[in-house]
Design an enzyme around this catalytic site. Sequence first.
Site, PDB file in Angstrom:
ATOM      1  N   MET A 553       0.669  -1.417   0.075  1.00 46.03           N
ATOM      2  CA  MET A 553       0.091   0.276   0.232  1.00 46.03           C
ATOM      3  C   MET A 553       1.089   1.580   0.506  1.00 46.03           C
ATOM      4  SD  MET A 553      -3.798  -0.796   2.745  1.00 46.03           S
ATOM      5  CE  MET A 553      -2.199  -1.155   3.895  1.00 46.03           C
ATOM      6  N   CYS A 554       1.676   0.948   0.532  1.00 45.32           N
ATOM      7  CA  CYS A 554       2.876   2.539   0.274  1.00 45.32           C
ATOM      8  C   CYS A 554       4.030   2.275  -0.629  1.00 45.32           C
ATOM      9  CB  CYS A 554       3.908   2.441   2.296  1.00 45.32           C
ATOM     10  SG  CYS A 554       2.627   2.736   3.486  1.00 45.32           S
ATOM     11  N   THR A 555       4.724   4.004  -0.731  1.00 44.19           N
ATOM     12  CA  THR A 555       5.143   3.223  -1.707  1.00 44.19           C
ATOM     13  C   THR A 555       6.500   3.117  -1.542  1.00 44.19           C
ATOM     14  OG1 THR A 555       3.869   4.697  -3.989  1.00 44.19           O
ATOM     15  CG2 THR A 555       6.237   4.633  -3.974  1.00 44.19           C
TER      16      THR A 555
END
Length: 693
Positions: A553-555
């Site tokens: 979900m996070c880059t």
Amino acid sequence: MPIVQFAPLSSLVQPALWHKLTDLKIDVLKLSDASVPISGSYAAGRSVKDRESGQEISLPCNITVGSESFDSDYSAPHGSVSVAGTLKNFNTIEEFKAADKTAIFNSEAQIVWDTILKTRDTTQLNRFLLITFADLKKYKYYYWFAFPAFVSKPAWEIHDRGWHSAEEELGVDALSAIHVQLTSQSTAFPYFLVRKEPSGGVSIAPVESYETFYASTASENQIIAFLDPSSDPSNPGWPLRNLLTYLRALYPESTSKLRILRWRDTEAPPSPNIPWKSQLGTLSVASTEPTIVDSSSPRPSAVGWEKNPQGKLGPRVADLAPMMDPTRLAAQAVDLNLKLMRWRILPALDLDRISSTRCLLLGAGTLGCYVARALMGWGVRTITFVDSGKVSFSNPVRQPLFEFADCLDGGKPKAECAAASLKKIFPGINATGHTLSIPMPGHPIPPNASSISQAKADVEKLESLIEEHDAVFLLMDSRESRWLPTVIGAAKGKIVLNAALGFDSYLVMRHGARVSSLSTGANGKPHQKLGCYYCNDIVAPADSLTDRTLDQMCTVTRPGIAPIAAATAVELLASLLQHPDRNHAPAPPPNTNASVEANEEEGLSSVLGLVPHQLRGFLGQFKTMPLVGAAYDRCTGCSEIVLQAYEKDGFPMLLQAFNDIKYLETLTGLDKLFEEGESAINDIDWHEEEDDF
């Protein structure tokens, strides 16, 4: 008899002159120290009355220069006379100090002397010189004026009566007649001749007509007049010096004794009770044997450097920084750093084309923040953010437009906060932010009226924003969020740039523009149809956000990837804007080793170099690869079938794409491609080899 003393000229510099000199230095002169023409003006002398003593106080004899002084069609204000001059700007303060000022001054004085002997043009008698050094980083301007005037040997003397009222000797009617004749002229005369007629009237003429105008006039009826910038009752203005030299050089037999009119009545007295201000005086010079002056005659010595406020011969300093608007200072500083590129490195660089480009940044995260900073570095003045998120505690260390305070109380809206940060950095930026959710394929819109209405409003807002901007940056986290702006940008013919990040890799690309079969580029070749972000895929964009772990979900990237990719995207835009074909610029072959000249001939580069289609960077190998991707006729983002469906049906077509995961594949024919592929695989007769063991 007393020797005539002359009131020296002084400079009156309007601050706008320095702003104009700044532009001239940066955009025209650059590293040249060549002399340039400049103009100024002076008017009749003025005085003010001291309120306490009641005495008249003479104001300085000013030559005024301003921003219009560099105009080729310069025109002096009403009632003033124009003065031609020369400005020489030096590149360094050391050059300014070490300049051979005597040689520069003598060169200007020689121009005046040559004019007297060759053209007899009196408009060149009051030339001035201005040497400068412009410290453009500190907004300090060092300058020194000179007003060359010839020294008379022997000196001129004034008769016992001195300077006295012209009204007493000539009468009100004569002065009125002179005033009427002067005001009927289109321009003011710096010098003119007055002749008393037998009828009692007076006539005037230019000084250039001296021989013919006074051919049959007695000396007592001859008056030499000049517009006097001095209001000192004892000392005439500096312009008289060169007029006397002019007359003695050209007419030595008849000019050893002259009646001089100091004309100061550019406006007639408003009532009969107010006296005229002009004065008369009789000047003479020791009579010697008249000398014939020609082009070989030596030039008289000259004086005229202006004294500084301390009363010494030396330059002055104009420090504009304290009086300038800080916002304007910042704007000029931004432009200065960019314009310096054109002095030695890129004279053909079109900075206006870059600064006037309106940029829309879809995504105000790590990429969006770094792209915005790089755009500001290029002088871009309009930057708009679009984002649906709020600033979180993990953002400030990676996203340079945010700080800890922006995370408090649930976090500020990212787009608006980023725009506000840009204005803090540079108040001259036109930065705005819009909190907006971009509808995406694979993310169905709930079938209730309010949700559909909101989605339609979001689409219309996005369409409006893309229409209002020139370049669109796709800087979002997901693949599917880039689809809608890809379609709108292609349909509206906008520059679309894409940046996407991996852990230690990145992709930066420009989307290809729509082309017609007949359109050609600057190189005469047909426009190249380049692909978009979706042209390399054979699947439609779908939901890539649901059911992801925290690291998905996070880059998750190496910290240096985002600024590298963002800077690359901005530099790609700058190169594209410098190419004559702009959005239709052809892409160089991936492994081109051609020379710069060859690439220019092929139309593959701009003044900033190559304009690649795609750049894939690999930080693990510290390597960047330029790639070219052709447009795919079944692309779900930029193919004509998708664009035409969007242009024909609008929001209903988009809504179907959002809700139906198979719609884009069916529309473009990708579904048939899958079927053909499956069929081809099924037709293969697979044979298993028996094991020898």
